[in-house]
Scaffold this motif. Structure first.
Motif, PDB file in Angstrom:
ATOM      1  N   ASP A   1       0.862  -1.183   0.000  1.00 41.39           N
ATOM      2  CA  ASP A   1       0.000   0.000   0.000  1.00 41.39           C
ATOM      3  C   ASP A   1       0.893   1.225   0.000  1.00 41.39           C
ATOM      4  N   PHE A   2       0.520   2.215  -0.781  1.00 38.97           N
ATOM      5  CA  PHE A   2       1.275   3.458  -0.762  1.00 38.97           C
ATOM      6  C   PHE A   2       0.411   4.578  -1.297  1.00 38.97           C
ATOM      7  N   GLU A   3       0.759   5.772  -0.893  1.00 34.69           N
ATOM      8  CA  GLU A   3       0.104   6.986  -1.356  1.00 34.69           C
ATOM      9  C   GLU A   3       0.982   7.593  -2.450  1.00 34.69           C
ATOM     10  N   PRO A   4       0.439   7.814  -3.640  1.00 39.11           N
ATOM     11  CA  PRO A   4       1.258   8.421  -4.698  1.00 39.11           C
ATOM     12  C   PRO A   4       1.905   9.736  -4.269  1.00 39.11           C
ATOM     13  N   ARG A   5       1.239  10.510  -3.433  1.00 42.21           N
ATOM     14  CA  ARG A   5       1.828  11.787  -3.009  1.00 42.21           C
ATOM     15  C   ARG A   5       3.081  11.584  -2.136  1.00 42.21           C
ATOM     16  N   ASP A   6       3.256  10.362  -1.588  1.00 45.55           N
ATOM     17  CA  ASP A   6       4.438  10.064  -0.789  1.00 45.55           C
ATOM     18  C   ASP A   6       5.604   9.550  -1.638  1.00 45.55           C
ATOM     19  N   LEU A   7       5.361   9.360  -2.920  1.00 47.97           N
ATOM     20  CA  LEU A   7       6.400   8.862  -3.826  1.00 47.97           C
ATOM     21  C   LEU A   7       7.168  10.027  -4.431  1.00 47.97           C
ATOM     22  N   PRO A   8       8.396   9.782  -4.850  1.00 47.38           N
ATOM     23  CA  PRO A   8       9.109  10.814  -5.608  1.00 47.38           C
ATOM     24  C   PRO A   8       8.338  11.126  -6.895  1.00 47.38           C
ATOM     25  N   GLU A   9       8.459  12.342  -7.363  1.00 51.21           N
ATOM     26  CA  GLU A   9       7.707  12.761  -8.552  1.00 51.21           C
ATOM     27  C   GLU A   9       7.999  11.882  -9.762  1.00 51.21           C
ATOM     28  N   GLU A  10       9.233  11.393  -9.894  1.00 51.29           N
ATOM     29  CA  GLU A  10       9.558  10.559 -11.059  1.00 51.29           C
ATOM     30  C   GLU A  10       8.827   9.217 -11.025  1.00 51.29           C
ATOM     31  N   GLN A  11       8.257   8.841  -9.872  1.00 53.41           N
ATOM     32  CA  GLN A  11       7.423   7.642  -9.792  1.00 53.41           C
ATOM     33  C   GLN A  11       5.938   7.995  -9.808  1.00 53.41           C
ATOM     34  N   SER A  12       5.573   9.031  -9.074  1.00 52.35           N
ATOM     35  CA  SER A  12       4.147   9.350  -8.945  1.00 52.35           C
ATOM     36  C   SER A  12       3.529   9.892 -10.229  1.00 52.35           C
ATOM     37  N   ARG A  13       4.244  10.765 -10.918  1.00 56.90           N
ATOM     38  CA  ARG A  13       3.668  11.367 -12.124  1.00 56.90           C
ATOM     39  C   ARG A  13       3.347  10.315 -13.191  1.00 56.90           C
ATOM     40  N   PRO A  14       4.287   9.420 -13.556  1.00 59.18           N
ATOM     41  CA  PRO A  14       3.945   8.397 -14.554  1.00 59.18           C
ATOM     42  C   PRO A  14       2.814   7.466 -14.094  1.00 59.18           C
TER      43      PRO A  14
ATOM     44  N   PRO B   1     -10.424 -18.521 -18.909  1.00 60.85           N
ATOM     45  CA  PRO B   1     -10.133 -19.486 -17.851  1.00 60.85           C
ATOM     46  C   PRO B   1      -9.166 -20.587 -18.290  1.00 60.85           C
ATOM     47  N   ALA B   2      -8.754 -20.575 -19.544  1.00 59.72           N
ATOM     48  CA  ALA B   2      -7.788 -21.562 -20.039  1.00 59.72           C
ATOM     49  C   ALA B   2      -6.367 -21.256 -19.550  1.00 59.72           C
ATOM     50  N   HIS B   3      -6.210 -20.221 -18.762  1.00 56.42           N
ATOM     51  CA  HIS B   3      -4.912 -19.861 -18.194  1.00 56.42           C
ATOM     52  C   HIS B   3      -4.926 -20.121 -16.690  1.00 56.42           C
ATOM     53  N   PRO B   4      -5.049 -21.383 -16.264  1.00 57.30           N
ATOM     54  CA  PRO B   4      -5.198 -21.661 -14.829  1.00 57.30           C
ATOM     55  C   PRO B   4      -3.956 -21.338 -14.010  1.00 57.30           C
ATOM     56  N   ASP B   5      -2.790 -21.255 -14.634  1.00 57.10           N
ATOM     57  CA  ASP B   5      -1.562 -21.019 -13.879  1.00 57.10           C
ATOM     58  C   ASP B   5      -1.128 -19.557 -13.868  1.00 57.10           C
ATOM     59  N   GLN B   6      -1.972 -18.673 -14.348  1.00 55.68           N
ATOM     60  CA  GLN B   6      -1.567 -17.277 -14.368  1.00 55.68           C
ATOM     61  C   GLN B   6      -1.629 -16.678 -12.957  1.00 55.68           C
ATOM     62  N   PHE B   7      -0.775 -15.697 -12.721  1.00 56.60           N
ATOM     63  CA  PHE B   7      -0.846 -14.939 -11.478  1.00 56.60           C
ATOM     64  C   PHE B   7      -2.041 -14.013 -11.571  1.00 56.60           C
ATOM     65  N   THR B   8      -2.683 -13.803 -10.449  1.00 53.55           N
ATOM     66  CA  THR B   8      -3.806 -12.881 -10.389  1.00 53.55           C
ATOM     67  C   THR B   8      -3.435 -11.716  -9.493  1.00 53.55           C
ATOM     68  N   TYR B   9      -3.681 -10.529  -9.980  1.00 51.46           N
ATOM     69  CA  TYR B   9      -3.400  -9.307  -9.239  1.00 51.46           C
ATOM     70  C   TYR B   9      -4.719  -8.650  -8.880  1.00 51.46           C
ATOM     71  N   THR B  10      -4.790  -8.131  -7.682  1.00 53.18           N
ATOM     72  CA  THR B  10      -5.907  -7.298  -7.265  1.00 53.18           C
ATOM     73  C   THR B  10      -5.349  -5.907  -7.054  1.00 53.18           C
ATOM     74  N   ILE B  11      -5.822  -4.972  -7.847  1.00 51.90           N
ATOM     75  CA  ILE B  11      -5.315  -3.609  -7.794  1.00 51.90           C
ATOM     76  C   ILE B  11      -6.462  -2.698  -7.377  1.00 51.90           C
ATOM     77  N   THR B  12      -6.251  -1.982  -6.295  1.00 51.29           N
ATOM     78  CA  THR B  12      -7.258  -1.057  -5.780  1.00 51.29           C
ATOM     79  C   THR B  12      -6.694   0.351  -5.802  1.00 51.29           C
ATOM     80  N   VAL B  13      -7.478   1.257  -6.347  1.00 52.15           N
ATOM     81  CA  VAL B  13      -7.112   2.668  -6.358  1.00 52.15           C
ATOM     82  C   VAL B  13      -8.185   3.419  -5.587  1.00 52.15           C
TER      83      VAL B  13
END
Length: 91
Positions: free
Chosen positions: A10-23, A44-56
């Motif tokens: 977890d992180f707040e974009p405003r806490d990141l350096p600008e070169e990370q937060s802006r992009p 579903p034919a990709h049973p071995d794929q990694f699953t990401y949960t991204i919350t903004v």
């Protein structure tokens, strides 16, 4: 706030350096992240794929997208790589 679940970060974009937060913020805006469907796990034919949960979380609300690495569109792949790099630097 942004988070990714390959390993939890977890992180707040405003806490990141600008070169990370802006992009990061520009990519989220370009993707219209808050308009994406909640499930982008794809075929579903990709049973071995990694699953990401991204919350903004913003002042306007919160949006979560679950995406599989094998089925993710190009911009989502870019977002996952970006979040991974940011999270690794913060460890």
């Amino acid at each position: 706030m942004c988070s990714s679940d390959l390993f939890h970060a977890d992180f707040e974009p405003r806490d990141l350096p600008e070169e990370q937060s802006r992009p990061l913020l520009e990519l989220l805006d370009r993707m219209d992240f808050d308009e994406l469907p909640e499930d982008l796990t794809g075929n579903p034919a990709h049973p071995d794929q990694f699953t990401y949960t991204i919350t903004v979380k913003t002042d306007e609300g919160e949006h979560t997208v679950v995406v599989g690495d094998a089925s993710a569109p190009d911009e989502m792949q870019e977002l996952m790589r970006m979040l991974d790099r940011i999270a690794r630097k913060r460890q």
